[in-house]
Design a protein around this motif. Structure first.
Motif, PDB file in Angstrom:
ATOM      1  N   SER A 133       0.784  -0.978  -0.108  1.00 55.83           N
ATOM      2  CA  SER A 133       0.104   0.093   0.063  1.00 55.83           C
ATOM      3  C   SER A 133       0.862   1.291   0.049  1.00 55.83           C
ATOM      4  O   SER A 133       0.267   2.128  -0.563  1.00 55.83           O
ATOM      5  N   ALA A 134       2.044   1.193   0.305  1.00 58.23           N
ATOM      6  CA  ALA A 134       2.726   2.251   0.790  1.00 58.23           C
ATOM      7  C   ALA A 134       3.234   2.901  -0.625  1.00 58.23           C
ATOM      8  O   ALA A 134       3.733   4.068  -0.967  1.00 58.23           O
ATOM      9  N   THR A 183      11.071  -5.334   6.569  1.00 60.96           N
ATOM     10  CA  THR A 183       9.511  -5.027   6.819  1.00 60.96           C
ATOM     11  C   THR A 183       9.063  -5.943   7.839  1.00 60.96           C
ATOM     12  O   THR A 183       8.486  -5.537   8.889  1.00 60.96           O
ATOM     13  N   LEU A 202       9.781   4.619   3.119  1.00 61.61           N
ATOM     14  CA  LEU A 202       8.123   4.960   3.259  1.00 61.61           C
ATOM     15  C   LEU A 202       7.434   3.426   3.734  1.00 61.61           C
ATOM     16  O   LEU A 202       6.787   3.442   4.653  1.00 61.61           O
ATOM     17  N   GLU A 222       5.566   2.653   7.238  1.00 61.66           N
ATOM     18  CA  GLU A 222       4.263   2.031   7.122  1.00 61.66           C
ATOM     19  C   GLU A 222       4.174   0.844   7.934  1.00 61.66           C
ATOM     20  O   GLU A 222       3.243   0.573   8.800  1.00 61.66           O
ATOM     21  N   ARG A 249       4.093   1.932  11.447  1.00 62.83           N
ATOM     22  CA  ARG A 249       2.809   2.416  11.879  1.00 62.83           C
ATOM     23  C   ARG A 249       1.897   1.502  12.224  1.00 62.83           C
ATOM     24  O   ARG A 249       1.125   1.437  13.089  1.00 62.83           O
ATOM     25  N   ASP A 250       1.914   0.381  11.373  1.00 68.21           N
ATOM     26  CA  ASP A 250       0.991  -0.873  11.512  1.00 68.21           C
ATOM     27  C   ASP A 250       1.284  -1.537  12.876  1.00 68.21           C
ATOM     28  O   ASP A 250       0.373  -2.065  13.613  1.00 68.21           O
ATOM     29  N   ALA A 257       6.647  10.926   3.949  1.00 68.49           N
ATOM     30  CA  ALA A 257       5.957   9.940   4.464  1.00 68.49           C
ATOM     31  C   ALA A 257       4.694  10.596   5.456  1.00 68.49           C
ATOM     32  O   ALA A 257       3.952   9.902   5.707  1.00 68.49           O
ATOM     33  N   ARG A 275       1.012   9.731   5.108  1.00 65.92           N
ATOM     34  CA  ARG A 275       0.700   8.465   5.548  1.00 65.92           C
ATOM     35  C   ARG A 275       0.736   8.083   7.025  1.00 65.92           C
ATOM     36  O   ARG A 275       0.295   6.881   7.499  1.00 65.92           O
ATOM     37  N   LEU A 276       1.075   9.073   7.931  1.00 60.98           N
ATOM     38  CA  LEU A 276       1.216   8.578   9.284  1.00 60.98           C
ATOM     39  C   LEU A 276       0.412   9.768  10.087  1.00 60.98           C
ATOM     40  O   LEU A 276       0.321  10.738  10.007  1.00 60.98           O
TER      41      LEU A 276
END
Length: 243
Positions: free
Chosen positions: A2-3, A27, A72, A76, A79-80, A111, A114-115
């Protein structure tokens, strides 16, 4: 992934298979151990990939670089992983920005749309706009700046771009957000430059258009007793016709 949406070509399409595998490993590591971002985020360009995405934009003034996109993805994942820990994401992102080099700071700024880190995003953007690094100023006027900056802060950022000769193509949705007050501010900037005998960035006319007060002031400078000011006014008015 998605990023990658909204940031030009899909990141995975730009990476060789070994780089994709390494990105997946990083990741997964951050998803399992969020604190790993402190070492993995700075090392991302070396471990995965670096370089321009857009031809002719090696420094990432007009859009993200390859390493920006890699970072990025890591942000993400962070973030998740921290979705259920209030305030922790803002703390981690702030640390990455504060202790990062210019490339790492730029990636954080790119970024921010998105945050969900609240006022922290505004603080980081403000810090970037106080700098004289064109890459940080350009990144601050990207989608994150469009989302988080109030109108006064956003206008200041556009003016800073002109001071640093950052192309206004770097400003996300410039035409949508530009207003008469921005035109007034840019008009003052143009007149001051001409009065000092300096050239005017052609990009200024993207904001001014046919802004009457500025045009009148420039025409008045054509009668200045100072040759450098007359020349600067002539060049500025010629740019207006050419844009």
């Amino acid at each position: 992934m998605s990023a990658e949406a909204g940031h030009g070509p899909r990141l995975r399409d730009l990476l060789a298979p070994p780089a994709r595998r390494r990105l997946d490993e990083l990741t997964a590591e951050i998803s399992a151990t969020p604190s790993a971002v402190a070492t993995r985020f700075p090392a991302a360009a070396r471990l995965v990939a670096r370089g321009p995405v857009r031809p002719g934009d090696p420094s990432g003034l007009l859009g993200p670089t390859l390493e920006d996109l890699v970072r990025l993805v890591l942000l993400e994942a962070l973030r998740d992983a921290l979705a259920d820990v209030p305030g922790r994401l803002a703390q981690e992102v702030t640390a990455l920005y504060r202790f990062g080099d210019s490339d790492e700071k730029r990636a954080v700024l790119r970024a921010l749309d998105r945050l969900d880190i609240g006022e922290t995003a505004h603080d980081l953007l403000g810090d970037a706009l106080r700098s004289n690094d064109p890459r940080l100023v350009a990144a601050a006027l990207g989608p994150g700046g469009h989302r988080h900056l109030d109108q006064a802060g956003w206008r200041h950022g556009v003016l800073k771009c002109l001071f640093l000769e950052v192309p206004l193509a770097a400003v996300h949705r410039l035409a949508e957000r530009a207003d008469p007050e921005l035109a007034r501010m840019v008009g003052g900037f143009v007149v001051e430059r001409v009065a000092a005998g300096r050239g005017v960035p052609a990009d200024a006319w993207r904001v001014l258009g046919d802004h009457p007060p500025t045009v009148r002031a420039l025409r008045a400078e054509l009668r200045s007793p100072h040759a450098d000011r007359r020349t600067a006014a002539e060049l500025a008015l010629a740019q207006r016709r050419d844009v």
